[in-house]
Write a protein that holds these residues in place. Structure first.
Motif, PDB file in Angstrom:
ATOM      1  N   PHE A  57     -59.172  76.923  75.021  1.00  0.00           N
ATOM      2  CA  PHE A  57     -58.257  77.991  75.435  1.00  0.00           C
ATOM      3  C   PHE A  57     -59.034  79.111  76.099  1.00  0.00           C
ATOM      4  O   PHE A  57     -60.252  79.250  75.923  1.00  0.00           O
ATOM      5  N   SER A  58     -58.312  79.914  76.867  1.00  0.00           N
ATOM      6  CA  SER A  58     -58.879  81.116  77.474  1.00  0.00           C
ATOM      7  C   SER A  58     -57.753  82.111  77.709  1.00  0.00           C
ATOM      8  O   SER A  58     -56.724  81.767  78.294  1.00  0.00           O
ATOM      9  N   PHE A  59     -57.942  83.341  77.223  1.00  0.00           N
ATOM     10  CA  PHE A  59     -56.962  84.401  77.419  1.00  0.00           C
ATOM     11  C   PHE A  59     -57.697  85.654  77.891  1.00  0.00           C
ATOM     12  O   PHE A  59     -58.889  85.598  78.181  1.00  0.00           O
ATOM     13  N   THR A  60     -56.998  86.770  77.962  1.00  0.00           N
ATOM     14  CA  THR A  60     -57.605  88.027  78.398  1.00  0.00           C
ATOM     15  C   THR A  60     -57.698  88.975  77.215  1.00  0.00           C
ATOM     16  O   THR A  60     -56.716  89.168  76.493  1.00  0.00           O
ATOM     17  N   ASP A  61     -58.882  89.557  77.021  1.00  0.00           N
ATOM     18  CA  ASP A  61     -59.033  90.452  75.873  1.00  0.00           C
ATOM     19  C   ASP A  61     -58.791  91.911  76.266  1.00  0.00           C
ATOM     20  O   ASP A  61     -58.422  92.210  77.408  1.00  0.00           O
ATOM     21  N   GLN A  62     -58.994  92.814  75.316  1.00  0.00           N
ATOM     22  CA  GLN A  62     -58.662  94.228  75.515  1.00  0.00           C
ATOM     23  C   GLN A  62     -59.533  94.917  76.551  1.00  0.00           C
ATOM     24  O   GLN A  62     -59.225  96.027  76.986  1.00  0.00           O
ATOM     25  N   THR A  63     -60.620  94.265  76.968  1.00  0.00           N
ATOM     26  CA  THR A  63     -61.471  94.836  78.012  1.00  0.00           C
ATOM     27  C   THR A  63     -61.064  94.352  79.405  1.00  0.00           C
ATOM     28  O   THR A  63     -61.676  94.754  80.400  1.00  0.00           O
ATOM     29  N   GLY A  64     -60.066  93.454  79.449  1.00  0.00           N
ATOM     30  CA  GLY A  64     -59.628  92.903  80.724  1.00  0.00           C
ATOM     31  C   GLY A  64     -60.412  91.690  81.158  1.00  0.00           C
ATOM     32  O   GLY A  64     -60.212  91.168  82.260  1.00  0.00           O
ATOM     33  N   GLN A  65     -61.298  91.195  80.289  1.00  0.00           N
ATOM     34  CA  GLN A  65     -62.127  90.037  80.611  1.00  0.00           C
ATOM     35  C   GLN A  65     -61.575  88.767  79.964  1.00  0.00           C
ATOM     36  O   GLN A  65     -60.942  88.810  78.911  1.00  0.00           O
ATOM     37  N   ALA A  66     -61.825  87.627  80.614  1.00  0.00           N
ATOM     38  CA  ALA A  66     -61.434  86.337  80.040  1.00  0.00           C
ATOM     39  C   ALA A  66     -62.299  86.057  78.820  1.00  0.00           C
ATOM     40  O   ALA A  66     -63.505  86.335  78.820  1.00  0.00           O
ATOM     41  N   PRO A 138     -65.477  95.721  70.609  1.00  0.00           N
ATOM     42  CA  PRO A 138     -65.071  94.738  71.618  1.00  0.00           C
ATOM     43  C   PRO A 138     -66.025  93.570  71.788  1.00  0.00           C
ATOM     44  O   PRO A 138     -65.661  92.563  72.400  1.00  0.00           O
ATOM     45  N   LYS A 139     -67.218  93.672  71.225  1.00  0.00           N
ATOM     46  CA  LYS A 139     -68.162  92.556  71.287  1.00  0.00           C
ATOM     47  C   LYS A 139     -67.927  91.571  70.156  1.00  0.00           C
ATOM     48  O   LYS A 139     -68.441  90.450  70.199  1.00  0.00           O
ATOM     49  N   GLN A 140     -67.172  92.001  69.131  1.00  0.00           N
ATOM     50  CA  GLN A 140     -66.963  91.134  67.975  1.00  0.00           C
ATOM     51  C   GLN A 140     -65.497  90.814  67.717  1.00  0.00           C
ATOM     52  O   GLN A 140     -65.165  89.714  67.300  1.00  0.00           O
ATOM     53  N   TRP A 141     -64.615  91.779  67.975  1.00  0.00           N
ATOM     54  CA  TRP A 141     -63.192  91.620  67.673  1.00  0.00           C
ATOM     55  C   TRP A 141     -62.408  91.638  68.975  1.00  0.00           C
ATOM     56  O   TRP A 141     -62.334  92.655  69.642  1.00  0.00           O
ATOM     57  N   HIS A 142     -61.823  90.497  69.333  1.00  0.00           N
ATOM     58  CA  HIS A 142     -61.134  90.341  70.612  1.00  0.00           C
ATOM     59  C   HIS A 142     -59.624  90.243  70.404  1.00  0.00           C
ATOM     60  O   HIS A 142     -59.134  89.376  69.676  1.00  0.00           O
TER      61      HIS A 142
END
Length: 218
Positions: A57-66, A138-142
């Motif tokens: 799977f691949s989604f978008t996280d809170q930073t706007g990155q895949a 944001p590096k650990q919790w997406h």
């Protein structure tokens, strides 16, 4: 000398055997579709009793990155489904999830994934604001958003944390499904190793213990 070597080997064998048979030290269970409530599983998977793994799977996280499977190789992680405007169980769940993050702060081998069930509302900006309100690193919790059908398909066919709304005669964010309060523990081989009530402090304590145990197993 030969007798001495044989004795050492025998002692080593006893120590190893003891390590594998100590009370409370059994490996964590590996969950398959047959091990969860049938209503949580799509019909074609209900009889599957071996080899289940979380799909790609691949989604978008809170930073706007895949962010997705390719970023989780070799990682242990905990997954949940929630939505930012939920005023019932979600605030409790994510207060508990903050404790999980604090227990493994800075540990690169562990991640937390919070998938939304309401992507129409939970935009990247909305997820970022929610993440910041919960002190999420944001590096650990997406916090992940994307296409609703993809999010729901992953929940029903991989994590088993979405229940048809008619099963409880209620709706959730205007959908045909409602999310559960479970946190799901996933190992480095993409296998489910535990379900924990995210609203129950004692169960979250057990989750933290099991993450530590899993890190020793891996």
């Amino acid at each position: 000398m030969r007798v001495f070597i044989v004795a050492l080997i025998a002692i080593a064998g006893i120590v190893i055997a003891y390590q594998f048979t100590k009370p409370g030290e059994k490996p964590l269970k590996i969950y398959n579709p047959v091990d969860v409530e049938p209503e949580m599983v799509d019909e074609d998977l209900k009889r599957k009793g071996f080899g289940h793994k979380i799909q790609e799977f691949s989604f978008t996280d809170q930073t706007g990155q895949a962010y997705g499977s390719k970023d989780l190789k070799g990682k242990i992680y905990v997954a949940e489904y929630f939505f930012t405007t939920c005023g019932t169980i979600c605030p409790i769940m994510n207060a508990e999830m903050q404790r999980v993050q604090e227990a493994f702060v800075g540990n690169e081998s562990f991640k937390i994934l919070s998938f939304t069930v309401d992507p129409e509302t939970d935009s990247v900006e909305q997820m970022r604001n929610y993440a910041e309100a919960h002190s999420a690193d944001p590096k650990q919790w997406h916090f992940l958003t994307g296409k609703k059908e993809d999010l729901y398909q992953l929940a029903r066919r991989s994590f088993f944390v979405l229940k048809p709304a008619e099963a409880q005669n209620q709706g959730d964010v205007g959908s045909d499904f409602i999310h559960t309060n479970y946190f799901v523990l996933i190992d480095t081989q993409k296998r489910i190793r535990g379900y924990y009530d995210g609203t129950n402090t004692k169960e979250v304590d057990k989750l933290i213990e099991d993450i530590e145990k899993l890190m020793e197993e891996e």
